[in-house]
Design a protein around this motif. Structure first.
Motif, PDB file in Angstrom:
ATOM      1  N   GLU A 123       0.857  -1.184   0.000  1.00 26.44           N
ATOM      2  CA  GLU A 123       0.000   0.000   0.000  1.00 26.44           C
ATOM      3  C   GLU A 123       0.891   1.231   0.000  1.00 26.44           C
ATOM      4  O   GLU A 123       1.963   1.245   0.610  1.00 26.44           O
ATOM      5  N   ARG A 149       1.301   5.266   0.783  1.00 18.47           N
ATOM      6  CA  ARG A 149       0.758   6.406   1.530  1.00 18.47           C
ATOM      7  C   ARG A 149       1.247   7.707   0.897  1.00 18.47           C
ATOM      8  O   ARG A 149       2.449   7.912   0.745  1.00 18.47           O
ATOM      9  N   GLU A 185       0.790  12.154   0.479  1.00 17.52           N
ATOM     10  CA  GLU A 185       0.639  13.327   1.340  1.00 17.52           C
ATOM     11  C   GLU A 185      -0.834  13.561   1.661  1.00 17.52           C
ATOM     12  O   GLU A 185      -1.714  13.304   0.845  1.00 17.52           O
ATOM     13  N   GLY A 186      -1.073  14.075   2.846  1.00 17.46           N
ATOM     14  CA  GLY A 186      -2.438  14.321   3.277  1.00 17.46           C
ATOM     15  C   GLY A 186      -3.125  13.107   3.852  1.00 17.46           C
ATOM     16  O   GLY A 186      -4.336  13.119   4.079  1.00 17.46           O
ATOM     17  N   GLY A 187      -2.358  12.019   4.057  1.00 19.47           N
ATOM     18  CA  GLY A 187      -2.941  10.813   4.643  1.00 19.47           C
ATOM     19  C   GLY A 187      -3.662   9.921   3.652  1.00 19.47           C
ATOM     20  O   GLY A 187      -4.247   8.908   4.040  1.00 19.47           O
ATOM     21  N   ARG A 188      -3.664  10.265   2.370  1.00 20.46           N
ATOM     22  CA  ARG A 188      -4.339   9.444   1.369  1.00 20.46           C
ATOM     23  C   ARG A 188      -3.595   8.139   1.163  1.00 20.46           C
ATOM     24  O   ARG A 188      -2.369   8.120   1.124  1.00 20.46           O
ATOM     25  N   ARG A 189      -4.346   7.052   1.038  1.00 24.20           N
ATOM     26  CA  ARG A 189      -3.764   5.738   0.822  1.00 24.20           C
ATOM     27  C   ARG A 189      -4.122   5.240  -0.570  1.00 24.20           C
ATOM     28  O   ARG A 189      -5.262   5.365  -1.006  1.00 24.20           O
TER      29      ARG A 189
END
Length: 633
Positions: free
Chosen positions: A66, A68, A70-74
């Motif tokens: 997975e 990751r 920026e901004g916590g988006r996965r």
């Protein structure tokens, strides 16, 4: 409350598992990457779903399945691969490459960088330099490479894999591949006519000939670069071609393969941000595979399900919870907590078994084919034997061992999966089901038993030296369990070693050649025999049995991993530099436990001379201490 606690915990755990097993929902106005991920392809000599190719590729490059942002988006592996295949300008900006070596960062002038993830776009100006440095490192044996050389080689390999992925389905930078293929197909008759005219020295349409020649050169490069083989040949089971190779063969056939055309439409729809058209052509592609490749489609659909469920990760969590409950049962609420741990272990074992047999179905092989699968099987076997012990003694010790060994072996397997596909094709010498099902299974069963005996010994030492909970009844139970498990380990290790010699005789023409792996196997047999003879001869009692069982962990871990790290011998299937420090750390920890176990019993909390209760419960220890003797040597 205590009566219903085990069932409450079991139902809660089963509900959590069921929630994770529910299929994800795809919005109607979104790209159906789930169905796209089930499409079969051939990678690494094995037919697998695109989802597996995505997960393995991202794992090799990024170290995780997975991404990751920026901004916590996965970003899932399938989303990442779709961008790599069809939308390279976006994919090139993803921070997917891992570099932590200061010398490698210094090569690009990034000495002060506190980052460890970088994008392809950032490495693009340095590709030639990275390739040169990587080639130099590749000429060295793994054991001879410095940290810098290993890091630059890994980076080079990751960049090469990434560029091959980008050129697997269509040439990098293509904007309208479907239109290009239509033009190529329509120009084939004229180009073939022009080629024949050139041979007969008649008037030649050079423009048409040159146009097709340029496209052929383009597709030759696509064929050479491709990592994924996406086009199956009808009527030829197991034979697949890359998109580029299929296009080259279409020159003679006069038409383009349906799969190639559909992939082109899928890519164009994805770049155009048209989910409806994307899903339409994914559906057509999927239906074509169901009709023309039913066996491959069925197997890849199941593998996609296996990837999504991740049974070993879920069983790991249950093993940890069961271990904590088993340990808590020694402090209070013995019966309900012990039953709760036992029920959780049965659930974890069921999921573990599902994962093990799923791998056997997908690979069409017995359970142990490589180091990864050996860790899965060793943990599975140890959990079963531990649960049998727990069912007999009902004191929480078997449950604690099952939880600890199940979790540890699956963690080991998780880290062994970092090289990519764990269902990889076998080396020729291993491609024999009868021996994989007898010799390898027997040997790994012996490993399971040895590690279980060592775990029982660790519980004995820890409880005896650091707590006051090692009562005489518990100590006797632990000693009986350890002795029985060592007998079990001796039988399977001996039988497995003999079967290995017979296999070696058939494969290499000699029963025994003092190969490092063979020596490691016989060391386990000899150590088991030494423990049993020392016990029978009265040279050791309880404590001595436990010390020797702990050293059995050292012998077994060396036979399991250490031999591969030597990098020599017929049984060495890859040097694992990263595992070296972990193996050394494990061995040191076992030696430390042996040193603790060898301390005088008056320093053990459970046997200390100040404890009146200990004297009352262990009169034989009290009298021995008074006489200046050390019981249980």
């Amino acid at each position: 409350m205590r009566r219903f606690l085990p069932w409450i915990i079991l139902v809660g755990a089963a509900g959590w598992i069921a929630a994770n097993w529910l299929p994800p929902k795809t919005a109607k106005d979104d790209f159906d990457l789930t169905r796209f991920g089930k499409i079969p392809v051939l990678v690494g000599g094995r037919v697998k779903p695109l989802d597996t190719a995505a997960r393995n590729s991202l794992l090799i490059i990024h170290g995780k399945q997975e991404l990751r942002l920026e901004g916590g988006r996965r970003l899932g592996a399938m989303q990442w691969l779709t961008d790599v295949l069809f939308n390279t300008p976006v994919a090139d900006q993803y921070p997917v490459f891992v570099v932590q070596n200061a010398e490698v960062l210094g090569l690009f002038g990034w000495e002060q960088s506190d980052r460890k993830y970088f994008s392809f776009a950032e490495f693009a100006p340095f590709l030639r330099q990275i390739d040169e440095q990587g080639n130099q490192s590749d000429k060295l044996e793994a054991v001879q490479r410095s940290a810098y050389q290993s890091a630059i080689l890994n980076l080079r390999n990751g960049l090469v894999l990434y560029q091959r992925l980008k050129n697997s389905i269509q040439p990098e930078g293509t904007q309208n591949f479907a239109a290009e293929l239509q033009e190529f197909e329509s120009s084939l008759p004229d180009a073939l006519r022009a080629a024949r005219e050139r041979e007969s020295a008649e008037n030649v349409d050079k423009a048409k000939l040159n146009e097709v020649a340029e496209l052929i050169q383009r597709y030759e490069k696509l064929s050479e670069m491709a990592y994924i083989l996406a086009v199956p040949l009808l009527g030829q089971d197991g034979d697949w071609r890359s998109i580029g190779d299929s296009l080259l063969h279409s020159v003679g056939a006069g038409e383009i393969h349906l799969a190639v055309s559909e992939y082109a439409m899928i890519g164009d729809a994805y770049r155009a941000d048209d989910p409806s058209l994307f899903n339409q052509h994914v559906g057509r592609m999927s239906n074509w595979f169901i009709k023309e490749q039913p066996s491959a489609t069925k197997r890849t659909s199941f593998e996609f399900l296996f990837n999504r469920l991740q049974p070993f990760s879920q069983s790991m969590a249950l093993y940890v919870l069961a271990f904590l409950l088993a340990c808590a049962s020694w402090l209070g609420w013995n019966r309900p907590l012990n039953r709760s741990a036992f029920y959780l272990l049965l659930l974890a074992l069921a999921i573990h078994t599902f994962g093990l047999f799923s791998r056997m179905y997908l690979q069409e092989r017995p359970p142990v084919t490589n180091l990864y699968s050996s860790a899965i099987f060793i943990g599975w076997g140890a959990v079963i034997v531990s649960l049998i012990l727990e069912r007999i003694f009902r004191d929480g010790i078997g449950a604690a061992c099952a939880g600890a060994i199940g979790f540890i072996t699956l963690i080991i397997a998780h880290h062994l999966a970092g090289s990519g596909d764990t269902l990889e094709m076998l080396q020729a010498v291993l491609d024999t089901n009868i021996w994989l099902a007898t010799h390898v299974v027997a040997i790994t069963t012996g490993y399971s038993a040895m590690f279980l005996a060592g775990m029982l010994a660790i519980i004995y030492i820890v409880r005896g030296a650091f707590t006051r909970s090692l009562k005489k009844q518990t100590a006797d139970s632990l000693a009986r369990m350890t002795y029985g498990v060592i007998c079990f380990a001796t039988l399977f290790s001996f039988v497995g070693t003999v079967l290995g010699g017979i296999w070696a005789d058939q494969s290499w023409g000699r029963f025994w050649g003092w190969d490092p792996k063979e020596n490691g196997a016989v060391l386990i047999v000899l150590w088991c025999a030494m423990i049993l003879h020392a016990r029978w001869g009265g040279f050791i009692r309880q404590r001595g049995l436990m010390i020797m069982a702990i050293f059995g962990n050292v012998v077994t871990s060396f036979s399991w991993f250490g031999v591969n790290m030597l990098g020599v011998g017929l049984h060495s299937y890859g040097f694992m530099q990263k595992a070296f420090l972990w193996l050394v750390g494990f061995i040191v920890s076992q030696l430390a436990l042996m040193a603790i176990a060898a301390m005088p019993l008056e320093r053990w909390r459970s046997f200390c001379t100040e404890s009146v209760s200990a004297r009352d419960e262990h009169p034989q220890i009290s009298s021995a201490l008074s006489a200046g003797q050390t019981p249980g040597r």
